[in-house]
Design a protein around this motif. Structure first.
Motif, PDB file in Angstrom:
ATOM      1  N   LEU A 257      54.976  48.804  62.443  1.00  0.00           N
ATOM      2  CA  LEU A 257      55.808  47.600  62.464  1.00  0.00           C
ATOM      3  C   LEU A 257      57.284  47.957  62.353  1.00  0.00           C
ATOM      4  CD1 LEU A 257      56.020  44.515  62.456  1.00  0.00           C
ATOM      5  CD2 LEU A 257      55.696  44.575  59.975  1.00  0.00           C
ATOM      6  N   ALA A 258      57.600  48.964  61.547  1.00  0.00           N
ATOM      7  CA  ALA A 258      58.995  49.387  61.413  1.00  0.00           C
ATOM      8  C   ALA A 258      59.524  49.934  62.739  1.00  0.00           C
ATOM      9  CB  ALA A 258      59.113  50.445  60.318  1.00  0.00           C
ATOM     10  N   ARG A 259      58.698  50.704  63.443  1.00  0.00           N
ATOM     11  CA  ARG A 259      59.134  51.209  64.752  1.00  0.00           C
ATOM     12  C   ARG A 259      59.360  50.070  65.736  1.00  0.00           C
ATOM     13  NH1 ARG A 259      55.178  55.238  63.661  1.00  0.00           N
ATOM     14  NH2 ARG A 259      53.668  54.064  64.932  1.00  0.00           N
ATOM     15  N   GLU A 260      58.432  49.100  65.720  1.00  0.00           N
ATOM     16  CA  GLU A 260      58.580  47.962  66.636  1.00  0.00           C
ATOM     17  C   GLU A 260      59.845  47.175  66.328  1.00  0.00           C
ATOM     18  OE1 GLU A 260      56.788  47.113  69.246  1.00  0.00           O
ATOM     19  OE2 GLU A 260      55.481  48.847  69.029  1.00  0.00           O
ATOM     20  N   LEU A 261      60.109  46.919  65.061  1.00  0.00           N
ATOM     21  CA  LEU A 261      61.315  46.169  64.692  1.00  0.00           C
ATOM     22  C   LEU A 261      62.567  46.955  65.057  1.00  0.00           C
ATOM     23  CD1 LEU A 261      60.301  44.725  61.194  1.00  0.00           C
ATOM     24  CD2 LEU A 261      60.534  43.478  63.352  1.00  0.00           C
ATOM     25  N   HIS A 262      62.519  48.270  64.795  1.00  0.00           N
ATOM     26  CA  HIS A 262      63.699  49.082  65.104  1.00  0.00           C
ATOM     27  C   HIS A 262      63.970  49.134  66.613  1.00  0.00           C
ATOM     28  CE1 HIS A 262      65.865  52.867  65.952  1.00  0.00           C
ATOM     29  NE2 HIS A 262      66.529  52.557  64.825  1.00  0.00           N
ATOM     30  N   ASP A 263      62.889  49.324  67.366  1.00  0.00           N
ATOM     31  CA  ASP A 263      63.082  49.471  68.810  1.00  0.00           C
ATOM     32  C   ASP A 263      63.407  48.152  69.477  1.00  0.00           C
ATOM     33  OD1 ASP A 263      62.506  52.110  68.420  1.00  0.00           O
ATOM     34  OD2 ASP A 263      60.408  51.961  69.043  1.00  0.00           O
ATOM     35  N   GLU A 264      62.757  47.066  69.061  1.00  0.00           N
ATOM     36  CA  GLU A 264      62.942  45.788  69.742  1.00  0.00           C
ATOM     37  C   GLU A 264      64.112  44.998  69.157  1.00  0.00           C
ATOM     38  OE1 GLU A 264      61.437  44.925  72.417  1.00  0.00           O
ATOM     39  OE2 GLU A 264      60.071  46.648  72.449  1.00  0.00           O
ATOM     40  N   PHE A 265      63.984  44.632  67.866  1.00  0.00           N
ATOM     41  CA  PHE A 265      65.011  43.808  67.257  1.00  0.00           C
ATOM     42  C   PHE A 265      66.319  44.571  67.093  1.00  0.00           C
ATOM     43  CE2 PHE A 265      61.287  41.394  66.251  1.00  0.00           C
ATOM     44  CZ  PHE A 265      61.708  40.079  66.278  1.00  0.00           C
ATOM     45  N   GLY A 266      66.231  45.820  66.754  1.00  0.00           N
ATOM     46  CA  GLY A 266      67.460  46.603  66.571  1.00  0.00           C
ATOM     47  C   GLY A 266      68.281  46.686  67.845  1.00  0.00           C
ATOM     48  N   GLN A 267      67.606  47.021  68.935  1.00  0.00           N
ATOM     49  CA  GLN A 267      68.325  47.100  70.203  1.00  0.00           C
ATOM     50  C   GLN A 267      68.828  45.736  70.645  1.00  0.00           C
ATOM     51  OE1 GLN A 267      65.858  49.073  73.076  1.00  0.00           O
ATOM     52  NE2 GLN A 267      65.655  50.956  71.849  1.00  0.00           N
ATOM     53  N   SER A 268      68.020  44.713  70.407  1.00  0.00           N
ATOM     54  CA  SER A 268      68.454  43.361  70.796  1.00  0.00           C
ATOM     55  C   SER A 268      69.678  42.936  69.998  1.00  0.00           C
ATOM     56  CB  SER A 268      67.314  42.359  70.582  1.00  0.00           C
ATOM     57  OG  SER A 268      66.198  42.680  71.391  1.00  0.00           O
ATOM     58  N   LEU A 269      69.684  43.198  68.711  1.00  0.00           N
ATOM     59  CA  LEU A 269      70.850  42.825  67.901  1.00  0.00           C
ATOM     60  C   LEU A 269      72.073  43.644  68.291  1.00  0.00           C
ATOM     61  CD1 LEU A 269      69.168  42.439  64.382  1.00  0.00           C
ATOM     62  CD2 LEU A 269      70.044  40.612  65.859  1.00  0.00           C
ATOM     63  N   ALA A 270      71.840  44.921  68.603  1.00  0.00           N
ATOM     64  CA  ALA A 270      72.977  45.732  69.068  1.00  0.00           C
ATOM     65  C   ALA A 270      73.524  45.188  70.387  1.00  0.00           C
ATOM     66  CB  ALA A 270      72.534  47.185  69.233  1.00  0.00           C
ATOM     67  N   ALA A 271      72.625  44.752  71.273  1.00  0.00           N
ATOM     68  CA  ALA A 271      73.070  44.168  72.550  1.00  0.00           C
ATOM     69  C   ALA A 271      73.824  42.873  72.324  1.00  0.00           C
ATOM     70  CB  ALA A 271      71.857  43.939  73.455  1.00  0.00           C
ATOM     71  N   ILE A 272      73.348  42.072  71.351  1.00  0.00           N
ATOM     72  CA  ILE A 272      74.045  40.814  71.058  1.00  0.00           C
ATOM     73  C   ILE A 272      75.453  41.102  70.553  1.00  0.00           C
ATOM     74  CG2 ILE A 272      74.054  38.838  69.490  1.00  0.00           C
ATOM     75  CD1 ILE A 272      71.015  38.783  69.696  1.00  0.00           C
ATOM     76  N   ARG A 273      75.595  42.096  69.683  1.00  0.00           N
ATOM     77  CA  ARG A 273      76.927  42.457  69.192  1.00  0.00           C
ATOM     78  C   ARG A 273      77.812  42.931  70.335  1.00  0.00           C
ATOM     79  NH1 ARG A 273      76.900  46.305  64.115  1.00  0.00           N
ATOM     80  NH2 ARG A 273      79.118  46.022  64.533  1.00  0.00           N
ATOM     81  N   ALA A 274      77.247  43.709  71.254  1.00  0.00           N
ATOM     82  CA  ALA A 274      78.054  44.189  72.391  1.00  0.00           C
ATOM     83  C   ALA A 274      78.474  43.033  73.286  1.00  0.00           C
ATOM     84  CB  ALA A 274      77.257  45.228  73.192  1.00  0.00           C
ATOM     85  N   LEU A 275      77.529  42.136  73.526  1.00  0.00           N
ATOM     86  CA  LEU A 275      77.868  40.971  74.357  1.00  0.00           C
ATOM     87  C   LEU A 275      78.900  40.086  73.660  1.00  0.00           C
ATOM     88  CD1 LEU A 275      74.327  39.978  75.707  1.00  0.00           C
ATOM     89  CD2 LEU A 275      76.225  41.033  76.980  1.00  0.00           C
TER      90      LEU A 275
END
Length: 461
Positions: A257-275
């Motif tokens: 679950l930690a890997r899934e959250l890191h890979d999915e939510f982490g990247q999505s939040l990083a993309a939101i910050r970039a956008l």
């Protein structure tokens, strides 16, 4: 609830034996007194018969020789042979008058019987009863012989014999009680071993076994006890193994679950910050009124990333096997001190060498401490939490004390404490959670170390 008083089994059985023995002595004494009374009455009946026969012979002799001088009745010849202390011989004529009487004196007893015994004996028997025999010569009744014994003499004799029995009882009964108590103490000595074994089982030591006993009943108890201990040991071992597998599966699911959250939510939040940053640059040139919304999106994304980072830390803490238990726990405590911002003070103390501790125990201890700190900080509202971890060659002891609300149900139940109990049970340890003597709560965990690891731990210490 009212509790009945408890008595020692040896004392109870000894008292029962003493009561039965005293009852037997009392029955024997009563039988002896009855027999003695019958013997006394038989004796005076026999004396009366002898005296009557002697007087009949005297009268026959007088009539045979046709002696004008008549000294009938003459009790002197027979009294010489039959008289005993307290005995009375008398001849009563046909008119009812006593024509001749002889009584021997009664000696004064050295220890007269008590009044209670005298009243009891007189009420139960008839010591003053007379024995009467008629004197008949040639079909003519000349009178009758009366024989009696002084009641005081007969009572004194009965008391003398009863006193001998009472003396024997006074000597034999205490000696019998001592011998019975000693025999019972020897026979019941294995019960102490049984009690010790039960206490060991209650304390969690399922290696306790009872030795063979001489008595068949105790041997049967020993067989059942040892079988029960072996069954419990096997059941707990199977339960611990199952719990260990479940915890391992749970930890694996957490890592996934930690890997899934890191890979999915982490990247999505990083993309939101970039956008949000890109949108802010565009809004600065074309539409300055949108700068606030872009900054808000960036702050929200940053806050979510911080929350996600904390969640990932709880789901997948730093590798205890690589960092070591001491460093991992120190980092955990430092993190809690940083997040609490001075509201709660966490401290930890170590005693022992933990470098060679098995990875399974280290990981479980880390999780137990993690759950305990979360419970104390979030549910109990503690302002001070102290941890102490000590290791000996045979076990590891963890003590966590806080000054929070010990009466809060959330501090005594819930998934956190349940998870700690499961991990401790998987390691065949003991966990206790109770109110602290001063205030707050006290958590105690004791985990035994495997025997194979003890030499390594001793060398490391």
């Amino acid at each position: 609830m009212w509790n009945r008083p408890r008595f020692d089994l040896k004392v109870r059985l000894t008292l029962r034996v003493a009561a039965i023995s005293a009852a037997c002595f009392a029955a024997i004494s009563a039988y002896f007194l009855i027999t003695a009374d019958r013997a006394a009455h038989t004796r005076i009946d026999d004396i009366a018969a002898i005296v009557a026969k002697t007087l009949e012979l005297q009268q026959g002799k007088i009539q045979w020789v046709a002696s004008p001088r008549s000294d009938f009745p003459n009790l002197d010849p027979v009294s010489t042979y039959v008289m005993t202390p307290g005995l009375c011989l008398a001849f009563r004529g046909t008119s009812g008058d006593i024509l001749q009487r002889f009584c021997s004196g009664a000696p004064i007893p050295a220890s007269p019987p008590p009044q209670v015994f005298t009243a009891f004996y007189h009420g139960l028997f008839d010591p003053g009863r007379e024995a009467v025999r008629p004197v008949i010569v040639r079909g003519m009744r000349l009178g009758e012989v009366v024989v009696s014994v002084d009641p005081a003499v007969q009572t004194a004799d009965a008391w003398h014999e009863a006193g001998r029995l009472m003396l024997a009882l006074a000597i034999a009964l205490p000696l019998l009680c001592v011998l019975v108590y000693a025999a019972l103490a020897r026979a019941l000595h294995p019960t102490r071993m049984i009690r010790t074994g039960l206490e060991q089982i209650a304390a969690g030591d399922l290696s306790a076994r009872l030795p063979p006993f001489d008595l068949a009943e105790l041997s049967a108890i020993r067989d059942v006890f040892n079988h029960l201990a072996e069954s419990l040991d096997t059941a707990l071992a199977e339960r611990a193994e199952l719990t260990r597998k479940l915890i391992a599966l749970q930890d694996e699911e957490r890592r996934h679950l930690a890997r899934e959250l890191h890979d999915e939510f982490g990247q999505s939040l990083a993309a939101i910050r970039a956008l949000a940053a890109s949108a802010r640059q565009t809004a600065a040139q074309d539409c300055p009124s949108l700068l606030g919304e872009c900054d808000g999106i960036a702050r929200t994304a940053t806050g979510m990333m911080e929350t996600l980072r904390g969640t990932l830390f709880r789901l997948r803490p730093p590798d205890v096997e690589e960092l070591g238990l001491v460093a991992s726990l120190e980092g955990l405590v430092a993190g809690w001190n940083g997040r609490s911002r001075g509201e709660t003070r966490f401290s930890i103390r170590f005693d022992g060498a933990f470098e060679s501790l098995p990875a399974t125990i280290s990981a479980s201890l880390y999780r137990i401490v993690q759950e305990a700190l979360t419970n104390a900080a979030k549910h109990a509202g503690a302002t001070k939490v102290s941890l102490a971890l000590a290791m000996s060659p045979s076990e590891i002891a963890l003590a966590i004390d806080d000054d929070g609300r010990s009466h809060d149900p959330a501090t005594k139940s819930g998934m956190g404490l349940l998870g700690m109990r499961e991990r401790v049970a998987a390691l065949r340890g003991r966990l206790s959670f109770e109110a602290s003597p001063n205030s707050g709560s006290a958590l105690r965990v004791v985990i035994p170390l495997p025997a194979a690891d003890q030499p390594v731990l001793e060398r490391a210490a």
